[in-house]
Design a protein around this motif. Structure first.
Motif, PDB file in Angstrom:
ATOM      1  N   ASN A   1      11.167  34.712   6.175  1.00  0.00           N
ATOM      2  CA  ASN A   1      12.266  35.069   5.263  1.00  0.00           C
ATOM      3  C   ASN A   1      13.511  35.874   5.808  1.00  0.00           C
ATOM      4  OD1 ASN A   1      11.051  33.691   2.880  1.00  0.00           O
ATOM      5  ND2 ASN A   1       9.097  35.134   3.068  1.00  0.00           N
ATOM      6  N   ARG A   2      14.518  35.293   6.097  1.00  0.00           N
ATOM      7  CA  ARG A   2      15.567  36.158   6.667  1.00  0.00           C
ATOM      8  C   ARG A   2      16.828  36.271   5.640  1.00  0.00           C
ATOM      9  NH1 ARG A   2      17.552  32.582  11.362  1.00  0.00           N
ATOM     10  NH2 ARG A   2      18.691  31.524   9.871  1.00  0.00           N
ATOM     11  N   VAL A   3      17.237  37.608   5.600  1.00  0.00           N
ATOM     12  CA  VAL A   3      18.401  37.775   4.988  1.00  0.00           C
ATOM     13  C   VAL A   3      19.430  37.979   5.796  1.00  0.00           C
ATOM     14  CG1 VAL A   3      19.650  39.668   3.401  1.00  0.00           C
ATOM     15  CG2 VAL A   3      17.235  38.841   3.094  1.00  0.00           C
ATOM     16  N   SER A   4      20.544  37.310   5.961  1.00  0.00           N
ATOM     17  CA  SER A   4      21.635  37.082   6.741  1.00  0.00           C
ATOM     18  C   SER A   4      22.973  37.497   6.342  1.00  0.00           C
ATOM     19  CB  SER A   4      21.794  35.685   7.570  1.00  0.00           C
ATOM     20  OG  SER A   4      21.916  34.899   6.666  1.00  0.00           O
ATOM     21  N   ASN A   5      22.965  38.021   5.081  1.00  0.00           N
ATOM     22  CA  ASN A   5      24.291  38.185   4.552  1.00  0.00           C
ATOM     23  C   ASN A   5      23.895  39.445   3.711  1.00  0.00           C
ATOM     24  OD1 ASN A   5      26.993  38.235   3.599  1.00  0.00           O
ATOM     25  ND2 ASN A   5      27.218  36.030   3.438  1.00  0.00           N
ATOM     26  N   ASN A   6      24.982  39.774   2.786  1.00  0.00           N
ATOM     27  CA  ASN A   6      24.754  41.216   1.879  1.00  0.00           C
ATOM     28  C   ASN A   6      23.641  40.858   1.039  1.00  0.00           C
ATOM     29  OD1 ASN A   6      27.023  42.035   3.305  1.00  0.00           O
ATOM     30  ND2 ASN A   6      28.220  41.388   1.637  1.00  0.00           N
ATOM     31  N   ALA A   7      22.824  41.792   0.678  1.00  0.00           N
ATOM     32  CA  ALA A   7      21.802  41.694  -0.504  1.00  0.00           C
ATOM     33  C   ALA A   7      21.507  43.173  -1.091  1.00  0.00           C
ATOM     34  CB  ALA A   7      20.730  41.285   0.357  1.00  0.00           C
ATOM     35  N   MET A   8      21.207  43.134  -2.273  1.00  0.00           N
ATOM     36  CA  MET A   8      20.535  44.455  -2.921  1.00  0.00           C
ATOM     37  C   MET A   8      19.157  44.288  -3.154  1.00  0.00           C
ATOM     38  SD  MET A   8      21.222  47.004  -4.969  1.00  0.00           S
ATOM     39  CE  MET A   8      22.730  47.212  -5.415  1.00  0.00           C
ATOM     40  N   PHE A   9      18.602  45.277  -2.719  1.00  0.00           N
ATOM     41  CA  PHE A   9      17.050  45.665  -3.050  1.00  0.00           C
ATOM     42  C   PHE A   9      16.770  46.964  -3.931  1.00  0.00           C
ATOM     43  CE2 PHE A   9      17.560  43.407   0.950  1.00  0.00           C
ATOM     44  CZ  PHE A   9      16.404  42.776   1.261  1.00  0.00           C
ATOM     45  N   VAL A  10      16.006  46.614  -5.024  1.00  0.00           N
ATOM     46  CA  VAL A  10      15.704  47.276  -5.868  1.00  0.00           C
ATOM     47  C   VAL A  10      14.242  47.528  -6.151  1.00  0.00           C
ATOM     48  CG1 VAL A  10      15.962  47.977  -8.453  1.00  0.00           C
ATOM     49  CG2 VAL A  10      17.609  46.507  -7.028  1.00  0.00           C
ATOM     50  N   ASP A  11      14.018  49.145  -5.921  1.00  0.00           N
ATOM     51  CA  ASP A  11      12.766  49.659  -6.151  1.00  0.00           C
ATOM     52  C   ASP A  11      11.583  49.017  -4.827  1.00  0.00           C
ATOM     53  OD1 ASP A  11      13.313  51.234  -8.318  1.00  0.00           O
ATOM     54  OD2 ASP A  11      12.876  49.433  -9.559  1.00  0.00           O
TER      55      ASP A  11
ATOM     56  N   ASP B   1      13.418  20.928   5.354  1.00  0.00           N
ATOM     57  CA  ASP B   1      14.742  21.805   5.722  1.00  0.00           C
ATOM     58  C   ASP B   1      15.755  21.290   4.564  1.00  0.00           C
ATOM     59  OD1 ASP B   1      13.178  22.674   7.848  1.00  0.00           O
ATOM     60  OD2 ASP B   1      14.131  21.314   9.230  1.00  0.00           O
ATOM     61  N   LEU B   2      15.261  21.985   3.613  1.00  0.00           N
ATOM     62  CA  LEU B   2      16.284  21.697   2.257  1.00  0.00           C
ATOM     63  C   LEU B   2      17.177  22.806   1.834  1.00  0.00           C
ATOM     64  CD1 LEU B   2      13.768  19.329   0.552  1.00  0.00           C
ATOM     65  CD2 LEU B   2      15.465  18.502   2.059  1.00  0.00           C
ATOM     66  N   SER B   3      18.365  22.864   1.221  1.00  0.00           N
ATOM     67  CA  SER B   3      19.001  23.952   0.920  1.00  0.00           C
ATOM     68  C   SER B   3      19.711  23.733  -0.349  1.00  0.00           C
ATOM     69  CB  SER B   3      20.373  24.108   1.841  1.00  0.00           C
ATOM     70  OG  SER B   3      19.747  24.346   3.270  1.00  0.00           O
ATOM     71  N   LEU B   4      20.125  25.265  -1.056  1.00  0.00           N
ATOM     72  CA  LEU B   4      20.794  25.312  -2.490  1.00  0.00           C
ATOM     73  C   LEU B   4      22.274  25.261  -2.047  1.00  0.00           C
ATOM     74  CD1 LEU B   4      18.438  27.723  -4.101  1.00  0.00           C
ATOM     75  CD2 LEU B   4      18.394  25.289  -4.067  1.00  0.00           C
ATOM     76  N   ARG B   5      23.153  24.516  -2.430  1.00  0.00           N
ATOM     77  CA  ARG B   5      24.516  24.314  -1.968  1.00  0.00           C
ATOM     78  C   ARG B   5      25.398  24.656  -3.318  1.00  0.00           C
ATOM     79  NH1 ARG B   5      24.190  25.219   3.555  1.00  0.00           N
ATOM     80  NH2 ARG B   5      22.983  23.191   4.475  1.00  0.00           N
ATOM     81  N   TYR B   6      26.462  25.488  -3.175  1.00  0.00           N
ATOM     82  CA  TYR B   6      27.430  25.378  -4.194  1.00  0.00           C
ATOM     83  C   TYR B   6      28.429  24.117  -4.162  1.00  0.00           C
ATOM     84  CZ  TYR B   6      32.137  26.770  -5.933  1.00  0.00           C
ATOM     85  OH  TYR B   6      33.240  27.006  -6.804  1.00  0.00           O
ATOM     86  N   ALA B   7      28.485  23.509  -5.180  1.00  0.00           N
ATOM     87  CA  ALA B   7      29.486  22.221  -5.244  1.00  0.00           C
ATOM     88  C   ALA B   7      30.950  22.703  -5.992  1.00  0.00           C
ATOM     89  CB  ALA B   7      28.699  21.279  -6.231  1.00  0.00           C
ATOM     90  N   SER B   8      30.973  23.255  -7.034  1.00  0.00           N
ATOM     91  CA  SER B   8      32.294  23.700  -7.400  1.00  0.00           C
ATOM     92  C   SER B   8      31.880  24.561  -8.723  1.00  0.00           C
ATOM     93  CB  SER B   8      33.071  22.480  -7.890  1.00  0.00           C
ATOM     94  OG  SER B   8      32.310  21.634  -8.923  1.00  0.00           O
ATOM     95  N   GLY B   9      32.773  24.885  -9.250  1.00  0.00           N
ATOM     96  CA  GLY B   9      32.879  25.640 -10.421  1.00  0.00           C
ATOM     97  C   GLY B   9      32.601  27.088 -10.261  1.00  0.00           C
TER      98      GLY B   9
ATOM     99  N   SER C   1      10.379  22.615  10.184  1.00  0.00           N
ATOM    100  CA  SER C   1      10.443  23.836  10.947  1.00  0.00           C
ATOM    101  C   SER C   1      11.768  24.410  11.130  1.00  0.00           C
ATOM    102  CB  SER C   1       9.926  22.986  12.379  1.00  0.00           C
ATOM    103  OG  SER C   1      10.741  22.364  13.026  1.00  0.00           O
ATOM    104  N   GLY C   2      12.819  24.007  10.356  1.00  0.00           N
ATOM    105  CA  GLY C   2      14.032  24.468  10.580  1.00  0.00           C
ATOM    106  C   GLY C   2      14.597  25.372   9.443  1.00  0.00           C
ATOM    107  N   VAL C   3      15.759  25.386   9.030  1.00  0.00           N
ATOM    108  CA  VAL C   3      16.018  26.413   8.103  1.00  0.00           C
ATOM    109  C   VAL C   3      16.535  25.817   6.645  1.00  0.00           C
ATOM    110  CG1 VAL C   3      18.125  27.941   7.241  1.00  0.00           C
ATOM    111  CG2 VAL C   3      17.310  27.691   9.723  1.00  0.00           C
ATOM    112  N   SER C   4      16.054  26.282   5.512  1.00  0.00           N
ATOM    113  CA  SER C   4      16.413  25.948   4.248  1.00  0.00           C
ATOM    114  C   SER C   4      17.326  27.147   3.771  1.00  0.00           C
ATOM    115  CB  SER C   4      15.143  25.960   3.090  1.00  0.00           C
ATOM    116  OG  SER C   4      14.416  25.035   3.540  1.00  0.00           O
TER     117      SER C   4
ATOM    118  N   ILE D   1      13.350  30.464   5.466  1.00  0.00           N
ATOM    119  CA  ILE D   1      14.257  30.707   4.383  1.00  0.00           C
ATOM    120  C   ILE D   1      15.176  31.623   4.585  1.00  0.00           C
ATOM    121  CG2 ILE D   1      14.197  30.933   1.710  1.00  0.00           C
ATOM    122  CD1 ILE D   1      11.327  30.232   1.745  1.00  0.00           C
ATOM    123  N   ASP D   2      16.610  31.251   4.645  1.00  0.00           N
ATOM    124  CA  ASP D   2      17.795  32.060   4.926  1.00  0.00           C
ATOM    125  C   ASP D   2      18.743  32.349   3.676  1.00  0.00           C
ATOM    126  OD1 ASP D   2      19.482  33.470   6.511  1.00  0.00           O
ATOM    127  OD2 ASP D   2      20.600  31.837   7.039  1.00  0.00           O
TER     128      ASP D   2
END
Length: 251
Positions: free
Chosen positions: A167-177, A97-105, A122-125, A146-147
């Protein structure tokens, strides 16, 4: 005749062989900032691999551009991003259960044209805030969820959502084609459809538990959208055409 050599740099263990034929170099990242050419080359090409392993210091991409064309095995530790671009055209495999995080910049970008996989835990990435996720490859949740929570994800034509997990989208997202789904859940935010005249086209099975459709959408013939229990669901300034089945199971 081949010789085996190993050497260590801060936060890095490399095992390499020399001689003929050329053998794989297995890079190991345990701690600290990713440095192109030291932690691993860019692009990382087969048969070389990168393993992201447990350490004691946070692992950060800081002001770098890294391209994976081989295999990244992500075993431990969330990854922090500082004004960086990471592109995956091979396999990027989260084993827990590993995530991509904003650190700074500035906001950082993770671009996937290969396979972004969660095969363990079995949790959330999560793909967190200020991580721009751009996808035209495969998002494969084999285990857990994957959230996409960043509010800044784009799923381009050819995207595939696969796996026994979610695979979950829980915030704004764009879908193209057109995209194909075996396990996509739309749970929150605004889902904006765009692209050609048909807009975003659902193929396979999609579950809608919350959030809003905006832009142009279609459910393709023979495909299914299931509206299930969750939070409020709205159509906001949208053009939504159903050629398949909308299975309404909620309020």
């Amino acid at each position: 005749m081949r010789t085996l050599a190993s050497f260590t740099l801060p936060g890095l263990v490399v095992v390499a062989t020399s001689g003929s034929p050329v053998q794989a170099v297995d890079y190991v990242w345990t701690d600290g900032n990713f440095v192109v050419g030291v932690t691993a080359p860019s692009p990382l090409v087969p048969p070389d691999t990168l393993s992201i392993d447990a350490g004691t210091v946070a692992k950060l991409f800081v002001g770098v551009s890294f391209a994976n064309q081989s295999t990244v095995t992500w075993n431990a530790g969330d990854l922090g991003f500082v004004s960086s671009l990471v592109s995956n055209a091979g396999l990027w495999d989260a084993k827990d259960d590993l995530s991509l995080r904003y650190a700074s910049g500035n906001p950082s970008t993770f671009s996937n044209t290969g396979t972004f996989r969660k095969s363990g835990g079995s949790g959330v990435s999560a793909v967190g805030n200020n991580i721009v996720f751009v996808n035209s490859g495969t998002v494969d949740a084999q285990s857990g969820t994957i959230d996409f929570a960043s509010g800044n994800a784009t799923f381009n034509g050819g995207t595939q959502f696969t796996g026994a997990g979610v695979n979950r989208v829980s915030n704004n997202a764009m879908f193209v084609d057109g995209f194909t789904s075996g396990n996509l859940v739309l749970s929150g935010g605004t889902f904006t459809g765009g692209g050609a005249s048909a807009g975003a086209v659902m193929n396979g099975n999609v579950t809608w538990t919350g959030g809003s459709f905006a832009g142009t959408w279609q459910v393709a013939s023979g495909q299914t959208l299931v509206a299930g229990d969750g939070t409020g669901k709205t159509f906001v300034g949208s053009s939504f055409t159903n050629h398949g089945t909308v299975n309404w199971q909620t309020a």
